[in-house]
Design an enzyme around this catalytic site. Structure first.
Site, PDB file in Angstrom:
ATOM      1  N   HIS A  95       0.862  -1.191   0.000  1.00  0.00           N
ATOM      2  CA  HIS A  95       0.000   0.000   0.000  1.00  0.00           C
ATOM      3  C   HIS A  95       0.894   1.236   0.000  1.00  0.00           C
ATOM      4  O   HIS A  95       1.959   1.239   0.623  1.00  0.00           O
ATOM      5  CB  HIS A  95      -0.909  -0.012   1.233  1.00  0.00           C
ATOM      6  N   GLU A  97       0.788   3.869   1.585  1.00  0.00           N
ATOM      7  CA  GLU A  97       1.113   4.395   2.916  1.00  0.00           C
ATOM      8  C   GLU A  97       2.297   3.632   3.509  1.00  0.00           C
ATOM      9  O   GLU A  97       3.128   4.207   4.220  1.00  0.00           O
ATOM     10  CB  GLU A  97      -0.126   4.318   3.823  1.00  0.00           C
ATOM     11  N   GLU A 167      -3.900   2.001  -7.343  1.00  0.00           N
ATOM     12  CA  GLU A 167      -4.332   3.091  -6.467  1.00  0.00           C
ATOM     13  C   GLU A 167      -3.490   4.339  -6.716  1.00  0.00           C
ATOM     14  O   GLU A 167      -2.381   4.468  -6.168  1.00  0.00           O
ATOM     15  CB  GLU A 167      -4.174   2.670  -4.999  1.00  0.00           C
ATOM     16  N   SER A 213     -10.656   6.801  -3.271  1.00  0.00           N
ATOM     17  CA  SER A 213     -11.909   7.539  -3.090  1.00  0.00           C
ATOM     18  C   SER A 213     -13.095   6.887  -3.802  1.00  0.00           C
ATOM     19  O   SER A 213     -13.968   7.586  -4.328  1.00  0.00           O
ATOM     20  CB  SER A 213     -11.738   9.005  -3.509  1.00  0.00           C
TER      21      SER A 213
HETATM   22  C1  PEP Z   1      -7.015   2.892   0.344  1.00  0.00           C
HETATM   23  O1  PEP Z   1      -6.646   3.125   1.472  1.00  0.00           O
HETATM   24  O2  PEP Z   1      -6.590   1.892  -0.220  1.00  0.00           O
HETATM   25  C2  PEP Z   1      -7.971   3.811  -0.286  1.00  0.00           C
HETATM   26  C3  PEP Z   1      -8.241   3.638  -1.545  1.00  0.00           C
HETATM   27  O3  PEP Z   1      -8.512   4.794   0.503  1.00  0.00           O
HETATM   28  P1  PEP Z   1      -9.753   5.757   0.125  1.00  0.00           P
HETATM   29  O4  PEP Z   1     -10.829   4.869  -0.444  1.00  0.00           O
HETATM   30  O5  PEP Z   1     -10.151   6.383   1.417  1.00  0.00           O
HETATM   31  O6  PEP Z   1      -9.267   6.725  -0.885  1.00  0.00           O
END
Ligand code: PEP
Length: 248
Positions: A95, A97, A167, A213
């Site tokens: 991810h 993060e 993502e 999102s």
């Molecule tokens: C995520 O954390 O993988 C993510 C897509 O977060 P969000 O849907 O809040 O953008």
């Protein structure tokens, strides 16, 4: 063969164990579905109570991370065998993060992907570009590099069983979703990359999610794209809206 959609929630560092159990109860009837896979990826401390809370439902449980060793002097880490023994089926790897805040690089993530497969877990491997990279026009180069590096030594059969989540970093938690065209373009590009590294059958089998999102209002259009096989959902997975996303 049509790919089965997979909608996964990424709870991140939210929900104490008692809140987690309450959320499972709140979502139980809302996320019922015979046609898609539903996964809750939860903080390590919530795994045991969530596995118990979703017993007998269609929900499967995922972890948000794992370590590359099975056991030993790695204070604070959680191993793949620990996850499997607790009832975990999926694990998020790479991810953004974790890449950003915990400095996890592709060589390390490749070890995590290998470890997940070795233990019988299904990796949800994340990739995605920054806004700067998108504006410079290097999105696909960057994502191809991530995918190729993270999958070194992974077999075609393993790839067929795994999940890749595209993502875009600029869309995560920002309320700014990629347009349907942007999301489809990159998911299609990832599939082409898999076809190049492996073969068309592998590319046709691997499930590719969009994340960033996703909400009850945009899920249907995103998931209708030919190369988008569901979503990895952060913020909206913590509320009743997740049921609407599952039943888009
Ligand atoms: C995520 O954390 O993988 C993510 C897509 O977060 P969000 O849907 O809040 O953008």
């Amino acid at each position: 063969m049509a790919r089965r959609k997979i909608i996964a929630g990424n709870w991140k560092m939210n929900m104490t164990p008692s809140q987690a159990v309450a959320l499972c109860a709140e979502l139980k009837d809302l996320v019922k579905s015979d046609s898609v896979d539903v996964v809750y990826c939860v903080p390590a401390i919530d795994i045991v109570p969530v596995v118990e809370a979703v017993k007998g439902t269609n929900v499967q449980v995922g972890a948000e991370n794992l370590y590359i060793e099975d056991k030993g002097a790695y204070t604070g880490e959680i191993s793949a065998p620990m996850l499997v023994d607790s009832g975990v089926k999926f694990v998020i790897i790479g991810h953004s993060e974790r890449r950003e805040y915990f400095k996890e690089d592709d060589a390390f993530l490749n070890k995590k992907v290998k470890k997940a497969f070795e233990a019988g877990l299904i990796p949800i491997l994340c990739c995605g570009e920054t806004l700067e990279q998108r504006e410079m026009g290097v999105t696909m180069d960057w994502i191809r590099l991530q995918i190729k590096s993270d999958l070194v030594g992974i077999t075609a059969d393993q790839v067929k069983s795994m999940v890749i989540a595209y993502e875009p970093i600029w869309a995560i938690g920002t309320g700014k979703t990629a347009t349907t065209e942007q999301a489809e373009e990159v998911c299609k590009g990832i599939r082409e990359c898999i076809a190049e590294i492996y073969d068309q059958a592998t590319a046709d089998a691997v499930r590719i999610q969009y994340g960033g999102s996703v909400n009850a209002g945009n899920a249907a259009e995103l998931f209708a794209q030919p190369d988008i096989d569901g979503g990895l959902v952060g913020g909206a997975s913590l509320k009743a809206d997740f049921g609407k996303i599952v039943n888009y």
